[in-house]
Design a protein around this motif. Sequence first.
Motif, short mmCIF file in Angstrom:
data_model
loop_
_atom_site.label_atom_id
_atom_site.label_comp_id
_atom_site.label_asym_id
_atom_site.label_seq_id
_atom_site.Cartn_x
_atom_site.Cartn_y
_atom_site.Cartn_z
N THR A 116 0.83 -1.22 0.00
CA THR A 116 0.00 0.00 0.00
C THR A 116 0.86 1.26 0.00
O THR A 116 0.38 2.33 -0.35
CB THR A 116 -0.93 0.02 1.22
N GLU A 152 -2.72 -0.31 -10.37
CA GLU A 152 -3.80 0.58 -9.90
C GLU A 152 -4.45 1.31 -11.06
O GLU A 152 -5.68 1.49 -11.10
CB GLU A 152 -3.23 1.58 -8.89
N GLU A 205 -8.32 1.16 -12.29
CA GLU A 205 -9.07 2.41 -12.36
C GLU A 205 -9.76 2.57 -13.71
O GLU A 205 -10.93 2.96 -13.79
CB GLU A 205 -8.14 3.60 -12.10
N THR A 211 3.29 -1.36 -8.98
CA THR A 211 2.10 -1.22 -8.15
C THR A 211 1.18 -0.14 -8.70
O THR A 211 -0.04 -0.32 -8.79
CB THR A 211 2.50 -0.89 -6.70
N LYS A 212 1.75 0.99 -9.09
CA LYS A 212 0.96 2.07 -9.65
C LYS A 212 0.35 1.67 -10.99
O LYS A 212 -0.77 2.06 -11.33
CB LYS A 212 1.82 3.33 -9.82
#
Length: 350
Positions: free
Chosen positions: A152, A170, A174, A166-167
């Motif tokens: 996180t 995400e 999204e 990780t981004k």
Amino acid sequence: MTDSPIITDNELVLVTGAAGFLGRSVVESLLLAGHRNVRCLVRPSGDTRALNDLARKYGAAARVQILPGNLLSDADCERAVDGVEVIYHLAVGRSDMYADAFLNSALTTRNLLRAAVKRGGLKRFVNVSSFSVYTNRDKASRLLDESSPVETEPAKRGDPYTFAKTKQDEIVAEYSRLYGVPYVIVRPGVVYGPGSMSMTNRVGIDTFGFFLHLGGFNRIPLTYVDNCADAIVLAGVRPGVEGEVFNVVDDDLPRSWRLLRLYKKNVRRFPSIYVPHLASYVLCRMWEWYSRHSEGQLPPAFNTRCWHAFWKRTQYSNAKVKVRLGWTPRIPSREGLSRYFDYCRERANG
């Protein structure tokens, strides 16, 4: 679940990062599976010799289009996705700088998704992620599978690659939530095979003039490059798996000490020092403390987040990818390691 794929063999698929170590194998796996219309996006400066060889090899049966382009360019992204039904996104930026890693992994992913949404009609976006996004810090179980938590606060890992991956994940989630992009995330373990000589840091780190063996009795989550490519291809065409995550590791995973011993026996010998499990954790804890209290004068190369992710004793599962995608490793671990060691030995002696 029916085995009927979501696209026909003639429909166009796009592979980004197609000239890379794993990308080349994905292209060949697509061709072996009978797909006859493959567009390969490569960096303008990329080495396309292997892709050209594939194009000649399958020229009578398939169309392999090699398209130079930069995913930081909206125009190049729009040209890349034109007419495409499935995207296999393998392009990644590796850098020691957070800004560069984010720019060439997360931002490029956003640009590609934005172009796909603008064009419309995409049947699936396969995002190739990494085991590095997982964290074991607060996990009592030693089993790492698709239900395991991800970082996180990835920036605290001290690894720009983990932060960017990780981004990237995400952003994919999204775009699915906001625009309905159908996606699957594939998270390979350690991809190895001819074409890559590096020893994974899950075994240890070559520093201070010698090799620190940190893995000990841990299993190393290896996946041979061709096996991994097969799983990625299946993730793009199997019906009914939208929004799912699949981890990819082979069967018969070797322990760290055995992999290191085999490498020394079959490739080259070098000095190494075994760091016991508890000692490695204490080392990371002390390094982390000094880095923090020295205000970054000593980079946080070793920290407890890294220890939990890479050196904590962990078991791995490939049950989901086998059941849901119908995948089995095409190359047994023994054969894969033999091919890998032969390649490394030839390069080391060359």
